[in-house]
Design an enzyme around this catalytic site. Structure first.
Site, PDB file in Angstrom:
ATOM      1  N   ASP A   1      39.891 -12.494 -39.143  1.00 45.08           N
ATOM      2  CA  ASP A   1      38.465 -12.192 -39.061  1.00 45.08           C
ATOM      3  C   ASP A   1      38.163 -11.011 -39.974  1.00 45.08           C
ATOM      4  O   ASP A   1      38.827  -9.971 -39.900  1.00 45.08           O
ATOM      5  CB  ASP A   1      38.074 -11.870 -37.620  1.00 45.08           C
ATOM      6  CG  ASP A   1      36.566 -11.826 -37.434  1.00 45.08           C
ATOM      7  OD1 ASP A   1      35.850 -12.454 -38.224  1.00 45.08           O
ATOM      8  OD2 ASP A   1      36.104 -11.157 -36.495  1.00 45.08           O
TER       9      ASP A   1
ATOM     10  N   TYR B   1      35.156  -8.371 -42.001  1.00 52.30           N
ATOM     11  CA  TYR B   1      34.128  -7.400 -41.598  1.00 52.30           C
ATOM     12  C   TYR B   1      33.337  -7.101 -42.864  1.00 52.30           C
ATOM     13  O   TYR B   1      33.424  -6.023 -43.427  1.00 52.30           O
ATOM     14  CB  TYR B   1      34.856  -6.160 -41.060  1.00 52.30           C
ATOM     15  CG  TYR B   1      34.017  -5.055 -40.476  1.00 52.30           C
ATOM     16  CD1 TYR B   1      33.222  -5.254 -39.354  1.00 52.30           C
ATOM     17  CD2 TYR B   1      34.087  -3.764 -41.011  1.00 52.30           C
ATOM     18  CE1 TYR B   1      32.500  -4.210 -38.793  1.00 52.30           C
ATOM     19  CE2 TYR B   1      33.369  -2.716 -40.456  1.00 52.30           C
ATOM     20  CZ  TYR B   1      32.575  -2.937 -39.345  1.00 52.30           C
ATOM     21  OH  TYR B   1      31.871  -1.897 -38.792  1.00 52.30           O
TER      22      TYR B   1
ATOM     23  N   HIS C   1      25.860  -4.833 -41.331  1.00 56.36           N
ATOM     24  CA  HIS C   1      26.525  -4.758 -40.025  1.00 56.36           C
ATOM     25  C   HIS C   1      27.435  -3.541 -39.956  1.00 56.36           C
ATOM     26  O   HIS C   1      27.412  -2.786 -38.969  1.00 56.36           O
ATOM     27  CB  HIS C   1      27.334  -6.032 -39.789  1.00 56.36           C
ATOM     28  CG  HIS C   1      28.194  -6.003 -38.559  1.00 56.36           C
ATOM     29  ND1 HIS C   1      27.675  -5.964 -37.285  1.00 56.36           N
ATOM     30  CD2 HIS C   1      29.543  -5.985 -38.416  1.00 56.36           C
ATOM     31  CE1 HIS C   1      28.662  -5.943 -36.400  1.00 56.36           C
ATOM     32  NE2 HIS C   1      29.806  -5.946 -37.064  1.00 56.36           N
TER      33      HIS C   1
ATOM     34  N   ARG D   1      29.547   6.159 -34.726  1.00 56.27           N
ATOM     35  CA  ARG D   1      29.925   7.462 -35.277  1.00 56.27           C
ATOM     36  C   ARG D   1      28.670   8.190 -35.757  1.00 56.27           C
ATOM     37  O   ARG D   1      28.507   8.464 -36.952  1.00 56.27           O
ATOM     38  CB  ARG D   1      30.907   7.288 -36.437  1.00 56.27           C
ATOM     39  CG  ARG D   1      32.199   6.570 -36.072  1.00 56.27           C
ATOM     40  CD  ARG D   1      33.173   6.534 -37.239  1.00 56.27           C
ATOM     41  NE  ARG D   1      32.605   5.861 -38.406  1.00 56.27           N
ATOM     42  CZ  ARG D   1      32.629   4.541 -38.593  1.00 56.27           C
ATOM     43  NH1 ARG D   1      33.200   3.764 -37.680  1.00 56.27           N
ATOM     44  NH2 ARG D   1      32.111   4.012 -39.679  1.00 56.27           N
TER      45      ARG D   1
ATOM     46  N   GLU E   1      29.139 -12.399 -31.989  1.00 60.25           N
ATOM     47  CA  GLU E   1      29.014 -12.112 -33.412  1.00 60.25           C
ATOM     48  C   GLU E   1      28.783 -13.424 -34.140  1.00 60.25           C
ATOM     49  O   GLU E   1      29.593 -14.351 -34.035  1.00 60.25           O
ATOM     50  CB  GLU E   1      30.262 -11.406 -33.953  1.00 60.25           C
ATOM     51  CG  GLU E   1      30.414  -9.996 -33.408  1.00 60.25           C
ATOM     52  CD  GLU E   1      31.519  -9.201 -34.058  1.00 60.25           C
ATOM     53  OE1 GLU E   1      31.472  -7.960 -33.986  1.00 60.25           O
ATOM     54  OE2 GLU E   1      32.440  -9.818 -34.643  1.00 60.25           O
TER      55      GLU E   1
ATOM     56  N   GLU F   1      28.967 -15.606 -37.117  1.00 57.00           N
ATOM     57  CA  GLU F   1      29.821 -15.588 -38.297  1.00 57.00           C
ATOM     58  C   GLU F   1      29.924 -16.982 -38.910  1.00 57.00           C
ATOM     59  O   GLU F   1      29.553 -17.990 -38.303  1.00 57.00           O
ATOM     60  CB  GLU F   1      31.219 -15.080 -37.949  1.00 57.00           C
ATOM     61  CG  GLU F   1      31.224 -13.707 -37.272  1.00 57.00           C
ATOM     62  CD  GLU F   1      32.597 -13.076 -37.220  1.00 57.00           C
ATOM     63  OE1 GLU F   1      33.487 -13.478 -38.014  1.00 57.00           O
ATOM     64  OE2 GLU F   1      32.791 -12.174 -36.385  1.00 57.00           O
TER      65      GLU F   1
ATOM     66  N   ASP G   1      32.328 -14.969 -32.635  1.00 55.95           N
ATOM     67  CA  ASP G   1      33.448 -14.091 -32.305  1.00 55.95           C
ATOM     68  C   ASP G   1      33.042 -13.234 -31.107  1.00 55.95           C
ATOM     69  O   ASP G   1      32.580 -12.105 -31.254  1.00 55.95           O
ATOM     70  CB  ASP G   1      33.796 -13.227 -33.515  1.00 55.95           C
ATOM     71  CG  ASP G   1      35.019 -12.371 -33.282  1.00 55.95           C
ATOM     72  OD1 ASP G   1      35.899 -12.798 -32.525  1.00 55.95           O
ATOM     73  OD2 ASP G   1      35.092 -11.267 -33.852  1.00 55.95           O
TER      74      ASP G   1
ATOM     75  N   ARG H   1      32.483  -5.159 -25.994  1.00 56.06           N
ATOM     76  CA  ARG H   1      32.302  -3.905 -26.722  1.00 56.06           C
ATOM     77  C   ARG H   1      32.869  -2.695 -25.992  1.00 56.06           C
ATOM     78  O   ARG H   1      33.343  -1.743 -26.641  1.00 56.06           O
ATOM     79  CB  ARG H   1      30.810  -3.687 -27.010  1.00 56.06           C
ATOM     80  CG  ARG H   1      30.171  -4.751 -27.860  1.00 56.06           C
ATOM     81  CD  ARG H   1      30.815  -4.871 -29.222  1.00 56.06           C
ATOM     82  NE  ARG H   1      30.069  -5.800 -30.079  1.00 56.06           N
ATOM     83  CZ  ARG H   1      30.480  -6.179 -31.283  1.00 56.06           C
ATOM     84  NH1 ARG H   1      31.631  -5.726 -31.769  1.00 56.06           N
ATOM     85  NH2 ARG H   1      29.747  -7.021 -31.997  1.00 56.06           N
TER      86      ARG H   1
ATOM     87  N   GLN I   1      36.624  -2.991 -26.488  1.00 60.27           N
ATOM     88  CA  GLN I   1      36.893  -2.745 -27.899  1.00 60.27           C
ATOM     89  C   GLN I   1      36.756  -1.265 -28.255  1.00 60.27           C
ATOM     90  O   GLN I   1      37.586  -0.695 -28.963  1.00 60.27           O
ATOM     91  CB  GLN I   1      35.947  -3.580 -28.759  1.00 60.27           C
ATOM     92  CG  GLN I   1      36.116  -3.389 -30.256  1.00 60.27           C
ATOM     93  CD  GLN I   1      35.047  -4.110 -31.056  1.00 60.27           C
ATOM     94  OE1 GLN I   1      34.168  -4.766 -30.500  1.00 60.27           O
ATOM     95  NE2 GLN I   1      35.116  -3.995 -32.372  1.00 60.27           N
TER      96      GLN I   1
ATOM     97  N   LYS J   1      38.609  -8.707 -28.383  1.00 53.89           N
ATOM     98  CA  LYS J   1      38.257  -9.855 -29.218  1.00 53.89           C
ATOM     99  C   LYS J   1      39.077 -11.106 -28.895  1.00 53.89           C
ATOM    100  O   LYS J   1      38.622 -12.226 -29.127  1.00 53.89           O
ATOM    101  CB  LYS J   1      38.500  -9.513 -30.695  1.00 53.89           C
ATOM    102  CG  LYS J   1      37.644  -8.384 -31.234  1.00 53.89           C
ATOM    103  CD  LYS J   1      36.304  -8.894 -31.687  1.00 53.89           C
ATOM    104  CE  LYS J   1      35.576  -7.863 -32.517  1.00 53.89           C
ATOM    105  NZ  LYS J   1      34.298  -8.375 -33.042  1.00 53.89           N
TER     106      LYS J   1
ATOM    107  N   THR K   1      37.206 -17.200 -29.199  1.00 48.36           N
ATOM    108  CA  THR K   1      36.454 -17.348 -30.446  1.00 48.36           C
ATOM    109  C   THR K   1      36.005 -18.794 -30.516  1.00 48.36           C
ATOM    110  O   THR K   1      36.838 -19.705 -30.461  1.00 48.36           O
ATOM    111  CB  THR K   1      37.320 -17.016 -31.676  1.00 48.36           C
ATOM    112  OG1 THR K   1      37.811 -15.683 -31.569  1.00 48.36           O
ATOM    113  CG2 THR K   1      36.524 -17.172 -32.961  1.00 48.36           C
TER     114      THR K   1
ATOM    115  N   THR L   1      30.600 -10.473 -38.849  1.00 55.37           N
ATOM    116  CA  THR L   1      29.219 -10.607 -38.403  1.00 55.37           C
ATOM    117  C   THR L   1      28.262 -10.646 -39.586  1.00 55.37           C
ATOM    118  O   THR L   1      28.335  -9.803 -40.482  1.00 55.37           O
ATOM    119  CB  THR L   1      28.841  -9.440 -37.490  1.00 55.37           C
ATOM    120  OG1 THR L   1      29.785  -9.368 -36.419  1.00 55.37           O
ATOM    121  CG2 THR L   1      27.448  -9.619 -36.919  1.00 55.37           C
TER     122      THR L   1
ATOM    123  N   GLU M   1      24.036  -4.509 -32.300  1.00 54.27           N
ATOM    124  CA  GLU M   1      23.035  -4.045 -33.265  1.00 54.27           C
ATOM    125  C   GLU M   1      21.619  -4.259 -32.750  1.00 54.27           C
ATOM    126  O   GLU M   1      20.766  -3.371 -32.866  1.00 54.27           O
ATOM    127  CB  GLU M   1      23.197  -4.796 -34.582  1.00 54.27           C
ATOM    128  CG  GLU M   1      24.463  -4.500 -35.353  1.00 54.27           C
ATOM    129  CD  GLU M   1      24.546  -5.363 -36.590  1.00 54.27           C
ATOM    130  OE1 GLU M   1      23.969  -4.975 -37.625  1.00 54.27           O
ATOM    131  OE2 GLU M   1      25.168  -6.454 -36.522  1.00 54.27           O
TER     132      GLU M   1
END
Length: 397
Positions: free
Chosen positions: A115, A117, A122, A131, A186, A188, A218, A222, A225, A238, A242, A329, A343
């Protein structure tokens, strides 16, 4: 006029003769390979006599033999099937079954699962959520397609229910254990590999090693994770499930949809340079309990499938038939183009209102999520990617 009498089998509809995705269905006599024509499945074993030597590729119980074939054979079979379904006369013995009367199965044996990113929007949104106050993109992100190896054993076909997972979550002072309270999705796009086993596949070799395209959900816990992935990557948050489409749209069907990927603002390393564009103009729709909550566009993705495959194998790792990799995503610059609920709810701080008046931040038990997508085809036609759908079941004791 085609002998296939189905109003959805039309070039202006997603599953007309311009698409012809492959799948595996059980119509009551066990698994069979089929091709989708509108809202019907043509059982390919029933037209084996019309396919010559190519019949061996689709007369079994999965797409595995077809994935192990060559690009030339994929193209020849697609051309022959197009002739069969667009002809005026029904081929002798042809069995066409409504999709409502079959059970769709996972169409191939999943090998390795990777997978990525690869949506800048995203990655920047997640960086700002997780962060705050720090640079949202880490220094390597614009130079390579970031990815991780997932768990192929829990890849499931669209329509499979997903049980809410258990795991550790951050607590004070000690971590807590229990069902995830921040279950997410997610949206995808997945790429199903085929052709001969190969190492160090260049971007120019992608069409020989990607058979087709599916949609991927996916599923992501959260809270699990967020606690476990520091300092390494996703694991239990995760690996529980899937979901992928039941029908694989051939890469060849997306020839008109190919576009360049966005400029990263600096030169790519040579192995990531494309001699022709492999970005894709796919338009996704993400629905939550029947309410469309987002419309991401795959054209915003920063890396193409060719660049992802080249990066995945540049160290000498092999790619083989049945390997699956997903884009990461798909998100865009607008709120209505965000491809996950992390998001859309901005980390759970903003509620999402559904059509029935209920509000959500993350998934509740009984919720259903459906992802669909289309792409432009030849002469104004529409190419479809089969939906990926799933419903959340309560956590097990």
């Amino acid at each position: 006029m085609s002998w296939v009498r189905d109003p959805e089998f039309d070039r202006k509809k997603p599953f007309g003769p311009q698409t012809l995705p492959y799948g595996v269905v059980d119509a009551g006599a066990g698994p069979q390979v089929a091709v989708r024509a509108g809202d019907h499945a043509l059982l390919l074993r029933s037209v084996a006599g019309e396919l010559g030597r190519l019949a061996d590729l689709v007369s079994g119980t999965s797409l595995d033999p077809l994935l192990a074939a060559t690009r030339a054979e994929w193209s020849a079979l697609r051309a022959r099937l197009t002739d069969l379904v667009t002809g005026t006369g029904r081929p002798a013995g042809a069995v066409l079954v409504p999709l409502a009367d079959v059970r769709a199965l996972l169409p191939f044996t999943v090998g390795d699962y990777v997978d990525f990113y690869c949506s800048r929007y995203h990655a920047e949104n997640v960086g700002r959520i997780m962060r705050p106050g720090a640079e949202p993109l880490l220094p390597n992100w614009t130079h390579l397609p970031v990815g991780y190896h997932g768990r192929s054993g829990t890849v499931v076909v669209s329509g499979t229910d997903v049980v809410r997972p258990h795991g550790q979550r951050k607590g004070s002072p000690l971590p807590q254990f229990g069902p995830s309270g921040r279950l997410d999705v997610e949206a995808e796009v997945g790429f199903v590999c085929g052709g001969p086993v190969a190492r160090r596949v260049p971007t120019s070799g992608v069409a020989d090693h990607i058979f087709g395209v599916v949609l991927v959900n996916d599923w992501s816990a959260r809270d699990i994770q967020g606690w476990e992935y520091q300092p390494l990557g996703p694991f239990l948050g995760k690996s529980f499930a899937t979901s992928v489409s039941a029908w694989v749209t051939p890469l060849e069907a997306l020839a008109v949809a190919r576009i360049p990927v966005p400029d990263p603002g600096h030169p790519r390393l040579p192995y990531l340079v494309e001699d022709s564009p492999w970005g894709l103009d796919l338009r996704l729709t993400l629905s939550w309990n029947g309410t469309v909550v987002s419309r991401p566009q795959f054209s915003d993705m920063s890396y193409s499938c060719a660049q992802q495959l080249a990066h995945m194998t540049v160290n000498g790792a092999t790619v083989r038939p049945g390997d699956l990799f997903a884009s990461g995503t798909v998100s865009g610059p607008d709120v209505g183009q965000r491809g996950c609920f992390l998001e859309l709810s901005w980390g759970g701080r903003e509620k999402i209102t559904l059509a029935d008046g209920s509000t959500r931040t993350f998934l509740e038990d009984g919720d259903t999520v459906v992802i669909t997508a289309t792409a432009p085809g030849e002469d104004g036609s529409v190419v479809g990617l089969a939906e990926v759908a799933g419903t959340v079941l309560p956590a097990e004791d």
